[in-house]
Design a protein around this motif. Structure first.
Motif: not given
Ligand code: SF4
Lengths: 382, 266
Positions: A74-78, A96-104
């Protein structure tokens, strides 16, 4: 429960929410006003065996989290304003690659370097359309620490459920406001984990063949299934394709998996809406001011209500339409020149009853900014 | 295992032009991996955009075909979250030295255990022959119709200066040595850069009087020399090939493991 009450900034509440949701890997780059998120995670993640990395720039931070996500993490950037612009190409790659990630994105005044330490809500449309090409994306926001926490957990959950990047579109005011957070107990808020494929080793695994329910179970890089991931239009194997049928199906899948689940993705809060004659629609920090005005006017017997949006994209058109149907006037309260205003006007087909109360000078929107508009609407003059 | 056991035959024929050097590099990568006996599921190939980057899809490993210039950034995230995997990062010269230059020097600085295989053909092939940061002075390209005046990078010194702990150069003519170098680069714990001079007869060759792959491979044969050879003293214009540096230095993921221990104990 007293021990679970913390007093902290919005940025810290976001960190707490991310850790609650099971954040494994964070990559970032220093930028005001989001830096506290990176600073805190550089302290918290390694202490529990998880990874934080400060990358060489915003672009690489976004790329690094996508790489890490493919290993099952589980990944995130801010980031903030300019950094959000820089990340857009790689956000499109995650779409496009349907990769789960969270961007704040802690919004600050723009365009360009703008007002680095001031609040703004100028990135609503960029969050929706920032990366090139037709696509759908999920964007959440919140107006206070408790909701920042909850929406951060939601962001991870939705990102895993729909295999999509999710943008947490907070703003400088919420990010830097110190207030209470009651930490939910483990298990109190549902946490969605990655859906892994049940296809056994030695059997063909089609990484991009949606199940009947539209979901795509994943296989971690380093696991038993070896497959290709590409930003090019691709077939069910993940291999580049320009076949019109394959491209059409892919495009429809990418958009429908989100637009088609708008109801499920919608998070809203309603205050005094049942008998309201005039409705404020707001979100993020602006909703704090809007709520203050509503509560204040209710005390005087005015039938004012507030619809607070927490899901901005996909835009909760049905909810807005339904809520506005029997309302005389609608005031959208936001710190930009009317980005959600246009959406509201678009969905309720009665643009004449929709007004804007806003602020764009770097100062926080005040009750008078809303009251002035209400007076004009009510024919009381400015 | 046979070479064909490492490729995804389903996706052939490949898209490279006849005579392109990139297939030779792919063959050498496979042979190096076969010799090292690394399991296919333990290998991840991360590439960017360009003709060279298409190697990714043809190989039966975990493969990630990313954005122009950003392969090393994706690879850094992937490696740090699963340090036990072997990561190979095939790139082109435009990919590595121009748009991705920042990631190249920072991967070198961190000394993270990735193997960057930079196929240098001195041109942008996929977009049709534009000049790159390694196009020579006076060379012709579709964006340098009067001859290129931009000085080129010296890739070896660039990454040496940035801190890479394994740096080598080879060519598509010297396949046996390429396999050997790749084996060492993959085994090396730290950031390894292997520059492979790899011909693009279609664009670089045609424009610069080296019209066939044979002309270009003869060029690599005649214009390169082993590091420190006598020939180099006589003819300083010769390009050196071989291993420039192979040094044990603290590797990023290993350092990170120590950092975690430290953080846990505090
Ligand atoms: S354009 Fe050049 S680099 Fe690209 S496939 Fe053809 S020969 Fe190879």
């Amino acid at each position: 429960m007293k021990n679970n009450v913390l007093f902290l900034q919005g940025n810290e509440a976001c960190v707490e929410g991310a850790l609650y949701a099971g954040l494994d890997f964070f990559a970032g780059y220093p930028i005001t006003p989001s830096t506290e998120i990176a600073e805190l995670l550089s302290y918290r993640l390694p202490a529990t065996g998880r990874k934080f990395i400060q990358m060489e720039d915003e672009l690489s931070s976004m790329c690094a989290i996508v790489g890490a996500s493919l290993t099952g993490k589980k990944v995130m950037t801010a980031t903030s304003g300019p950094g959000f612009s820089l990340k857009q190409e790689a956000i499109g790659f995650a779409v496009m690659t349907e990769t789960p990630c969270v961007i704040v994105n802690i919004q600050r005044g723009g365009p360009s370097t703008g007002l680095p330490t001031s609040g703004s809500q100028g990135d609503v449309m960029q969050a929706r359309w920032g990366t090139h090409g037709e696509h759908a994306i999920i964007v959440l926001t919140a107006s206070n620490n408790q909701d920042v926490f909850a929406m951060t957990v939601e962001a991870f959950n939705l990102s895993e459920t729909f295999r999509t990047p999710v943008v947490l579109l907070f703003d400088e005011v919420v990010a830097h406001t110190r207030e209470k957070l009651t930490m939910p107990e483990p298990g109190e808020i549902n946490v969605v984990d990655r859906l892994h494929t049940s296809v056994p080793k030695g059997t063909d695994y089609h990484p991009y063949l949606p199940r009947e329910d539209g979901r795509l179970p994943m296989s971690d890089f380093g696991g038993v299934h070896r497959y290709n991931v590409t930003g090019l239009a691709h077939d069910m194997w993940g291999f580049p394709s320009t076949n019109p049928t394959i491209v059409y199906d892919l495009m429809r899948h990418l958009v429908d998996k989100i637009q088609g689940h708008t109801k499920e993705i919608t998070r809203i809060k309603e205050f005094f809406v049942e008998d309201a004659e005039c409705l404020l629609i707001s979100y993020g920090a602006s909703a704090r001011t809007a709520l203050h005005v509503v509560e204040n006017r209710r005390e005087r017997g005015e039938k004012l209500g507030l619809l607070e949006l927490q899901t901005l994209w996909p835009f909760p058109a049905d909810v807005v339409k339904k809520r506005c149907a029997s309302i005389d006037c609608v005031v959208v309260v936001e710190m930009n020149m009317g980005q959600i205003l246009h959406e509201v006007k678009r969905v309720i087909h009665d643009g004449d009853k929709v007004f804007l109360a806003n602020k764009i000078d770097g100062t926080f929107i005040a009750p008078t900014d809303i009251l002035d508009i209400l007076r004009i609407i009510q024919g009381k003059g400015a | 295992m046979a070479v064909k056991d490492y490729i995804r035959e389903r996706f052939f024929p490949h898209l490279w032009c006849p005579g392109c050097g990139h297939g030779i590099v792919m063959g050498a990568m496979i042979r190096a991996i076969e010799k090292l006996g690394i399991q296919k599921s333990d290998i991840v190939v991360v590439s960017g955009i360009g003709c060279s980057s298409r190697i990714c899809g043809y190989l039966d490993f975990h493969t990630l075909h990313t954005l122009h210039g950003r392969a090393l950034a994706f690879a850094t995230g992937l490696k740090l979250s699963r340090p036990e995997l072997t990561l190979l990062v095939p790139m082109g010269d435009g990919d590595a030295f121009a748009i991705g230059g920042n990631h190249l020097i920072h991967a070198a600085r961190r000394n993270i255990d990735l193997t960057a295989i930079i196929m240098n053909n001195n041109i942008y092939g996929m977009t049709g022959g534009q000049s790159s940061p390694s196009t020579g002075y006076g060379d012709l390209a579709t964006t340098a119709p009067y001859g290129n005046i931009d000085p080129s990078f010296d890739p070896v010194n660039l990454v040496l200066g940035a801190g890479a702990s394994f740096v080598a150069r080879t060519t598509t003519y010297h396949v046996t040595s390429m396999i050997n170098i790749l084996e060492k680069a993959i085994t090396h714990k730290g950031f390894s850069v292997v520059e492979v001079l790899s011909q693009c007869p279609t664009y670089y060759g045609r424009k610069n009087r080296l019209a066939t792959a044979v002309d270009m491979m003869n060029f690599y044969k005649n214009r390169t020399t082993p590091i420190g050879s006598k020939d180099k003293e006589k003819n300083p214009d010769l390009i050196e090939r071989g291993i420039f540096i192979q040094e044990e230095r603290p590797e990023y993921c290993a350092e990170y493991a120590k950092l975690i221990e430290k953080a846990r104990s505090q």
